[in-house]
Structure formats: structure tokens, C-alpha cells
Design an enzyme around this catalytic site. Structure first.
Site, PDB file in Angstrom:
ATOM      1  N   TYR A  33      46.947  41.950  28.594  1.00 33.52           N
ATOM      2  CA  TYR A  33      46.280  43.233  28.411  1.00 33.52           C
ATOM      3  C   TYR A  33      46.263  44.021  29.707  1.00 33.52           C
ATOM      4  O   TYR A  33      46.575  43.487  30.778  1.00 33.52           O
ATOM      5  CB  TYR A  33      44.848  43.025  27.892  1.00 33.52           C
ATOM      6  CG  TYR A  33      43.879  42.543  28.954  1.00 33.52           C
ATOM      7  CD1 TYR A  33      43.917  41.238  29.432  1.00 33.52           C
ATOM      8  CD2 TYR A  33      42.931  43.409  29.517  1.00 33.52           C
ATOM      9  CE1 TYR A  33      43.045  40.804  30.413  1.00 33.52           C
ATOM     10  CE2 TYR A  33      42.051  42.980  30.504  1.00 33.52           C
ATOM     11  CZ  TYR A  33      42.120  41.671  30.946  1.00 33.52           C
ATOM     12  OH  TYR A  33      41.262  41.250  31.934  1.00 33.52           O
ATOM     13  N   ARG A 100      50.566  28.936  12.344  1.00 34.28           N
ATOM     14  CA  ARG A 100      49.965  28.343  13.539  1.00 34.28           C
ATOM     15  C   ARG A 100      50.725  27.103  14.010  1.00 34.28           C
ATOM     16  O   ARG A 100      50.864  26.121  13.281  1.00 34.28           O
ATOM     17  CB  ARG A 100      48.495  27.987  13.268  1.00 34.28           C
ATOM     18  CG  ARG A 100      47.758  27.580  14.540  1.00 34.28           C
ATOM     19  CD  ARG A 100      46.282  27.295  14.305  1.00 34.28           C
ATOM     20  NE  ARG A 100      45.646  26.945  15.570  1.00 34.28           N
ATOM     21  CZ  ARG A 100      45.756  25.739  16.151  1.00 34.28           C
ATOM     22  NH1 ARG A 100      46.434  24.791  15.563  1.00 34.28           N
ATOM     23  NH2 ARG A 100      45.178  25.517  17.324  1.00 34.28           N
ATOM     24  N   LYS A 147      47.841  38.568  33.584  1.00 37.97           N
ATOM     25  CA  LYS A 147      46.626  39.173  33.010  1.00 37.97           C
ATOM     26  C   LYS A 147      46.549  38.841  31.524  1.00 37.97           C
ATOM     27  O   LYS A 147      46.832  39.679  30.659  1.00 37.97           O
ATOM     28  CB  LYS A 147      46.629  40.680  33.272  1.00 37.97           C
ATOM     29  CG  LYS A 147      45.258  41.331  33.115  1.00 37.97           C
ATOM     30  CD  LYS A 147      45.267  42.711  33.735  1.00 37.97           C
ATOM     31  CE  LYS A 147      44.030  43.525  33.406  1.00 37.97           C
ATOM     32  NZ  LYS A 147      42.789  43.025  33.964  1.00 37.97           N
ATOM     33  N   GLU A 180      38.306  35.660  43.757  1.00 40.97           N
ATOM     34  CA  GLU A 180      38.097  37.068  43.399  1.00 40.97           C
ATOM     35  C   GLU A 180      36.820  37.155  42.580  1.00 40.97           C
ATOM     36  O   GLU A 180      36.120  36.162  42.414  1.00 40.97           O
ATOM     37  CB  GLU A 180      39.303  37.607  42.626  1.00 40.97           C
ATOM     38  CG  GLU A 180      39.605  36.831  41.350  1.00 40.97           C
ATOM     39  CD  GLU A 180      40.886  37.282  40.651  1.00 40.97           C
ATOM     40  OE1 GLU A 180      41.298  38.444  40.814  1.00 40.97           O
ATOM     41  OE2 GLU A 180      41.454  36.461  39.914  1.00 40.97           O
ATOM     42  N   LEU A 205      44.384  37.686  40.407  1.00 45.70           N
ATOM     43  CA  LEU A 205      45.131  38.751  39.742  1.00 45.70           C
ATOM     44  C   LEU A 205      45.534  39.790  40.793  1.00 45.70           C
ATOM     45  O   LEU A 205      44.689  40.191  41.607  1.00 45.70           O
ATOM     46  CB  LEU A 205      44.238  39.417  38.682  1.00 45.70           C
ATOM     47  CG  LEU A 205      44.972  40.459  37.841  1.00 45.70           C
ATOM     48  CD1 LEU A 205      45.847  39.777  36.795  1.00 45.70           C
ATOM     49  CD2 LEU A 205      43.991  41.400  37.167  1.00 45.70           C
TER      50      LEU A 205
HETATM   51  N1  PLP Z   1      40.628  40.388  39.140  1.00 44.77           N
HETATM   52  C1  PLP Z   1      40.364  40.157  37.843  1.00 44.77           C
HETATM   53  C2  PLP Z   1      40.131  38.753  37.387  1.00 44.77           C
HETATM   54  C3  PLP Z   1      40.318  41.220  36.922  1.00 44.77           C
HETATM   55  O1  PLP Z   1      40.062  40.986  35.630  1.00 44.77           O
HETATM   56  C4  PLP Z   1      40.525  42.546  37.391  1.00 44.77           C
HETATM   57  C5  PLP Z   1      40.480  43.678  36.480  1.00 44.77           C
HETATM   58  O2  PLP Z   1      40.283  43.555  35.306  1.00 44.77           O
HETATM   59  C6  PLP Z   1      40.777  42.735  38.753  1.00 44.77           C
HETATM   60  C7  PLP Z   1      40.828  41.639  39.608  1.00 44.77           C
HETATM   61  C8  PLP Z   1      41.003  44.113  39.313  1.00 44.77           C
HETATM   62  O3  PLP Z   1      42.227  44.618  38.853  1.00 44.77           O
HETATM   63  P1  PLP Z   1      42.466  46.176  38.698  1.00 44.77           P
HETATM   64  O4  PLP Z   1      42.212  46.772  40.045  1.00 44.77           O
HETATM   65  O5  PLP Z   1      43.900  46.269  38.302  1.00 44.77           O
HETATM   66  O6  PLP Z   1      41.526  46.673  37.667  1.00 44.77           O
END
Ligand code: PLP
Length: 297
Positions: A33, A100, A147, A180, A205
Site C-alpha cells: 500500500y 486459498r 510496505k 523507526e 521503511l
Molecule cells: N515507517 C513506517 C513503518 C511507516 O508506516 C511510515 C509511513 O506510513 C513511515 C516510516 C514514513 O513513511 P512516509 O514518509 O513515506 O510516509
């Protein structure tokens, strides 16, 4: 006015929108997503989000549902039909519908769902845009750079934050390092005054806002280091702030109940908030092109 969703080729009232019960996104979390912020009717950092979506799909060998130009047209149409000036657009691509079975189906077509919703106007006053954070163990899998819609550990962490009355849960890995936030990138000005954010690898991410902020800092000659922090360094930090598509640049003024610095937004967060606000207003519209796509595209 009913919200309108896009579901596999059709624009439908959201209350009637539905996906197949054998959609692999629903059964296995086998999907990816993106969330893009809409400000003043414009998308922020679209190129970065589309590049990251393509990367996530590639990493999981999910087919692209359509080319970027067509996807952008659908995103715009969803925003137009929902009359969004300030808010977000959410898009989700799953591997598709199949009987499934854990292994990939041979011939499923990817499923695409897009929704949009109104949000608060872009914050103008950083002193009214502060939050607090708590630390929570990072119990996620080994490829959180993709993601995916598998967000259960992130949901559990965010819930812990909510129950503690905090905005965000900052995740600490087994070695005592900050990874993070549950849905944000973490930045800190350490005890020596060095601005730091963790390097990119499979354990965080690659944030699009992170990439945009780095490009803005490089253009403005602001120094920073892509170097992770230990939990102890985080606790000793002069400033902590978060970035994400919905948090922008958001100072954390308390961590686990203790004041960060003097408990107010610090000078680095103020400067970056200002730079990012100008970027969001379109003043630095080419920043996505400046931004490093490494780790994203
Ligand atoms: N880290 C995680 C786990 C996230 O879910 C998100 C955003 O949803 C971010 C960092 C920040 O990413 P972005 O700046 O692309 O929104």
C-alpha cells in the site's frame, strides 16, 4: 455526500465497496500500500510514493495493476470525486483473488483499491504540532522495507502508545537500537548536536518524507548523518522528531514521560518544519526529483 472508492476498475460508493473473500490481501496480508498526502488539492511527493509502490510490488513479485500515468489519473479522479482539498489518498494492491493456498497462484490479476478521506489542514504552527512518544520493542519481520499491509506489530505498538496517551511508539530492536516509529521515520539531534536518522536497510521503511527532507536539507546545506541511534542515545537526545506523509515534521517533546531537551520543539525541528511546509506549499515542487531514490525506487 457518500465517500467514493475505486475498486478494481469501478468507482463505487464506499459503503457498497467490497472485495472478494478470497482476496490474498485479506487472507494472507499478501499486498502492499501507499498513503499520499493531499494538500491544497495537490499530492505531495507523488513520484517518491509511486516509485516505492513499484519497488514493493517488485520485491514481492506482484504484477503492477497499471502504469504510473494511469494510476495517477485514477488517484486524481478519486480525490476529485471525494472533493478533497486537504486529506489523504490510500491505495492498496494485493496479489489478487485465488483459491486459498499459501504459494502464489499462477494466474491471479492484482487487485487495486483506492480510497480518500478529508483531513485537517496542514499545520502552520509547530508549537501546536508537538507530540509525545513511548518506546516499544520492535517485533516485526525481516523485510519491513517493503510496505506491506501486514501491519499487526505496528498496530500493537501504536495501541501501546495510545494507551499511554502518546502519539507514537518508537521501536527498539533486540540489540537496543532505534529502528523507526510504528508509522513514522525517527530523527534525533544527539547529545553532541548531530542530526541523525537511521541508514536504510531491510529493517526500516524507506520513508518518502525522509527522502524529501534529505533533499531539502542537501539543497539548504544542512548537515546530517544517516547513522542509527541506540536507545540510550535517543534518551540523551536534545531533539527528537518524526517524519511521515501524515506527520510531516513532528517534534516529540516527551519520551516515556521524560522531557526531550527543554520539552519544546528544538531549532533543527523548527528549521525542517519550515522547509517542509514550503515544500508542501509547492515552493520546492522539484524536490522529488532531487530526492535520492536509493532504497525507494
Ligand atoms: N515507517 C513506517 C513503518 C511507516 O508506516 C511510515 C509511513 O506510513 C513511515 C516510516 C514514513 O513513511 P512516509 O514518509 O513515506 O510516509
Amino acid at each position: 455526500m457518500s465517500r467514493i472508492a475505486y475498486v478494481n476498475g469501478r468507482y463505487v460508493p464506499q459503503r457498497d465497496a467490497a472485495v472478494n473473500v478470497e482476496d490474498r490481501g485479506y487472507q494472507f496480508g499478501d499486498g502492499v500500500y501507499e498513503v499520499i498526502h493531499v494538500h491544497d488539492g495537490r499530492f505531495i511527493d507523488t513520484d517518491l510514493h509511486l516509485a516505492r509502490l513499484a519497488r514493493s510490488l517488485r520485491e514481492l513479485a506482484i504484477a503492477r495493476p497499471m502504469e504510473d500515468a494511469a494510476l495517477l489519473a485514477v488517484l486524481r479522479e478519486v480525490v476529485r470525486r471525494n472533493r478533497i482539498r486537504e486529506g489523504i489518498v490510500y491505495m492498496q494492491v494485493s496479489r489478487g483473488v485465488a483459491r486459498r493456498d499459501h504459494a502464489f497462484p499462477r494466474d491471479a490479476a492484482p487487485a487495486l483499491v483506492i480510497t480518500a478521506r478529508h483531513g485537517a489542514a496542514f499545520p502552520r504552527d509547530i508549537d501546536a504540532w508537538t507530540g509525545t512518544a513511548v518506546t516499544v520493542p520492535d517485533i516485526r519481520w525481516g523485510r519491513v522495507d517493503i510496505k506491506t499491509v501486514n501491519l499487526l506489530p505496528n498496530c500493537l505498538a501504536k495501541q501501546k502508545a495510545r494507551e499511554a496517551g502518546a502519539y507514537e511508539a518508537i521501536l527498539i530492536d533486540r540489540d537496543g537500537n532505534v529502528t523507526e516509529g510504528s508509522s513514522t521515520t525517527v530523527w534525533a539531534v544527539d547529545a553532541e548536536g548531530v542530526l541523525r536518522t537511521r541508514h536504510l536497510d531491510h529493517h526500516i521503511l524507506p520513508g518518502c518524507t525522509r527522502a524529501a527532507v534529505i533533499a531539502l536539507m542537501e539543497a539548504a546545506g544542512i548537515r546530517f548523518e544517516e547513522r542509527g541511534l541506540t536507545e540510550a542515545e535517543l534518551r540523551a537526545a536534545r531533539e527528537i522528531f518524526l517524519t511521515s506523509a501524515t506527520s510531516y515534521v513532528k517534534p516529540m517533546v516527551r519520551l516515556d514521560g521524560a522531557a526531550v531537551g527543554d520539552g519544546t520543539p528544538g531549532p533543527v525541528a523548527r528549521r525542517l518544519f519550515e522547509l517542509f511546509s514550503r515544500h508542501a506549499d509547492g515552493a520546492a515542487h522539484n524536490v522529488s526529483r532531487l530526492a535520492s531514490f536509493s532504497g525507494i525506487g
